[in-house]
Design a protein around this motif. Structure first.
Motif, PDB file in Angstrom:
ATOM      1  N   ASN A   1      -6.017  16.456  -3.034  1.00 46.87           N
ATOM      2  CA  ASN A   1      -6.376  15.234  -3.338  1.00 46.87           C
ATOM      3  C   ASN A   1      -5.176  14.137  -3.008  1.00 46.87           C
ATOM      4  O   ASN A   1      -4.379  14.124  -3.737  1.00 46.87           O
ATOM      5  N   GLY A   2      -5.458  13.292  -2.164  1.00 43.29           N
ATOM      6  CA  GLY A   2      -4.540  12.084  -2.070  1.00 43.29           C
ATOM      7  C   GLY A   2      -4.982  10.787  -2.662  1.00 43.29           C
ATOM      8  O   GLY A   2      -6.151  10.633  -3.297  1.00 43.29           O
ATOM      9  N   LEU A   3      -4.111  10.003  -3.186  1.00 42.17           N
ATOM     10  CA  LEU A   3      -4.300   8.815  -3.958  1.00 42.17           C
ATOM     11  C   LEU A   3      -3.650   7.712  -3.215  1.00 42.17           C
ATOM     12  O   LEU A   3      -2.609   7.608  -2.834  1.00 42.17           O
ATOM     13  N   ILE A   4      -4.497   6.869  -2.882  1.00 42.40           N
ATOM     14  CA  ILE A   4      -4.314   5.307  -2.313  1.00 42.40           C
ATOM     15  C   ILE A   4      -4.266   4.399  -3.269  1.00 42.40           C
ATOM     16  O   ILE A   4      -5.072   4.059  -3.855  1.00 42.40           O
ATOM     17  N   ASN A   5      -2.916   3.508  -3.374  1.00 44.15           N
ATOM     18  CA  ASN A   5      -2.948   2.528  -4.202  1.00 44.15           C
ATOM     19  C   ASN A   5      -2.683   1.162  -3.235  1.00 44.15           C
ATOM     20  O   ASN A   5      -1.733   1.193  -2.524  1.00 44.15           O
ATOM     21  N   ILE A   6      -3.484   0.000  -3.415  1.00 43.18           N
ATOM     22  CA  ILE A   6      -3.170  -1.064  -2.452  1.00 43.18           C
ATOM     23  C   ILE A   6      -3.123  -2.212  -3.747  1.00 43.18           C
ATOM     24  O   ILE A   6      -3.936  -2.239  -4.596  1.00 43.18           O
ATOM     25  N   SER A   7      -2.325  -2.947  -3.676  1.00 44.19           N
ATOM     26  CA  SER A   7      -2.150  -4.291  -4.435  1.00 44.19           C
ATOM     27  C   SER A   7      -2.178  -5.513  -3.396  1.00 44.19           C
ATOM     28  O   SER A   7      -1.295  -5.544  -2.449  1.00 44.19           O
ATOM     29  N   VAL A   8      -2.337  -6.464  -3.641  1.00 43.93           N
ATOM     30  CA  VAL A   8      -2.644  -7.751  -2.932  1.00 43.93           C
ATOM     31  C   VAL A   8      -2.004  -8.748  -3.868  1.00 43.93           C
ATOM     32  O   VAL A   8      -2.659  -9.457  -4.761  1.00 43.93           O
ATOM     33  N   LEU A   9      -1.206  -9.744  -3.255  1.00 50.07           N
ATOM     34  CA  LEU A   9      -0.404 -10.743  -3.820  1.00 50.07           C
ATOM     35  C   LEU A   9      -0.703 -12.056  -3.055  1.00 50.07           C
ATOM     36  O   LEU A   9      -0.734 -12.063  -1.695  1.00 50.07           O
ATOM     37  N   ASP A  10      -0.820 -13.138  -3.721  1.00 50.14           N
ATOM     38  CA  ASP A  10      -0.999 -14.402  -2.941  1.00 50.14           C
ATOM     39  C   ASP A  10       0.255 -14.872  -2.628  1.00 50.14           C
ATOM     40  O   ASP A  10       1.109 -15.296  -3.462  1.00 50.14           O
TER      41      ASP A  10
ATOM     42  N   TYR B   1       0.833  -1.252   0.098  1.00 46.11           N
ATOM     43  CA  TYR B   1       0.200   0.022  -0.120  1.00 46.11           C
ATOM     44  C   TYR B   1       0.858   1.350  -0.187  1.00 46.11           C
ATOM     45  O   TYR B   1       2.068   1.381   0.345  1.00 46.11           O
ATOM     46  N   ILE B   2       0.020   2.224  -0.570  1.00 40.96           N
ATOM     47  CA  ILE B   2       1.078   3.455  -0.732  1.00 40.96           C
ATOM     48  C   ILE B   2       0.137   4.704  -0.623  1.00 40.96           C
ATOM     49  O   ILE B   2      -1.191   4.568  -1.325  1.00 40.96           O
ATOM     50  N   ALA B   3       0.204   5.706   0.028  1.00 43.00           N
ATOM     51  CA  ALA B   3      -0.635   6.869  -0.139  1.00 43.00           C
ATOM     52  C   ALA B   3       0.384   8.190  -0.466  1.00 43.00           C
ATOM     53  O   ALA B   3       1.231   8.458   0.228  1.00 43.00           O
ATOM     54  N   LEU B   4      -0.106   8.960  -1.485  1.00 44.62           N
ATOM     55  CA  LEU B   4       0.572  10.113  -2.111  1.00 44.62           C
ATOM     56  C   LEU B   4      -0.397  11.210  -2.435  1.00 44.62           C
ATOM     57  O   LEU B   4      -1.312  10.953  -2.687  1.00 44.62           O
ATOM     58  N   ASN B   5       0.084  12.450  -2.739  1.00 38.72           N
ATOM     59  CA  ASN B   5      -0.539  13.513  -3.274  1.00 38.72           C
ATOM     60  C   ASN B   5      -0.914  13.026  -4.646  1.00 38.72           C
ATOM     61  O   ASN B   5       0.113  12.689  -5.434  1.00 38.72           O
ATOM     62  N   ALA B   6      -2.289  13.231  -5.074  1.00 35.03           N
ATOM     63  CA  ALA B   6      -2.415  12.872  -6.352  1.00 35.03           C
ATOM     64  C   ALA B   6      -1.941  13.992  -7.646  1.00 35.03           C
ATOM     65  O   ALA B   6      -1.839  13.490  -8.596  1.00 35.03           O
TER      66      ALA B   6
END
Length: 146
Positions: free
Chosen positions: A61-70, A37-42
Motif C-alpha cells: 500500500n502506497g501513501l500519497i501526501n500533497i500540500s498546496v501553499l499560496d 508532493y511525496i509518495a512512499l510505502n505506507a
C-alpha cells in the motif's frame, strides 16, 4: 491532533524521503500554488499515526501526501484545494485514488492510498483546483515491497 503527532508525521516523511532517494519529496510552482508532493510505502508510517489518519499499513500500500501553499503571500499559507485524477500502472490498469483533506492548525494536506505490486510504477495524473485556478500535476513513482 497534538503537536507531538504532527511533528512525528513530518519527521517520518522527511526521514523516509532522505533515506530513500526514490521517494524524494518534490515541489512544483504552478500559478499561485506551490504544490509539494511525496509518495512512499505506507509501511513507513508508524501504527499510531496510521490509526489516527485511517491509513492502511501494508507492504503493498502506497501513501500519497500533497500540500498546496499560496505563493502570492510572503508567509505562503496552506491553501484549501480539491484534488481529482487517476493513478495508472504502466500496463494501463487504473488504480483507485481518492484524496482526504487533513487540517491541523494552519497546515492542510491531502492523503490518498494506492495498492501496488513489487517494483510497480504508478503514474499519477491529478487536477488540483482552488476557486481561481486549476493545474495538472503528473508524476510517477516506482514502489517496492519492503
Amino acid at each position: 491532533m497534538n503537536s507531538f503527532i504532527k511533528l512525528t508525521i513530518i519527521t517520518l516523511i522527511v526521514l523516509a524521503s532522505t533515506l530513500l532517494n526514490a521517494h524524494a519529496e518534490n515541489m512544483k510552482k504552478m500559478g499561485n500554488m506551490n504544490i509539494h508532493y511525496i509518495a512512499l510505502n505506507a509501511s513507513f508510517i508508524t501504527p499510531e499515526i496510521a490509526k489516527n489518519y485511517d491509513i492502511f499499513r501494508s507492504k503493498y500500500n502506497g501513501l500519497i501526501n500533497i500540500s498546496v501553499l499560496d505563493n502570492t503571500l510572503a508567509s505562503t499559507p496552506a491553501k484549501t484545494v480539491s484534488i481529482t485524477g487517476t493513478a495508472r500502472n504502466l500496463a494501463g490498469q487504473d488504480k483507485k485514488v481518492e484524496f482526504v483533506e487533513v487540517k491541523e492548525g494552519d497546515a492542510i494536506y491531502y492523503l490518498a492510498q494506492v495498492n501496488f505490486r513489487n517494483e510497480e510504477t504508478i503514474v499519477f495524473d491529478l487536477t488540483i483546483s482552488d476557486s481561481k485556478e486549476s493545474h495538472q500535476l503528473k508524476f510517477s513513482q516506482k514502489f517496492y515491497v519492503d
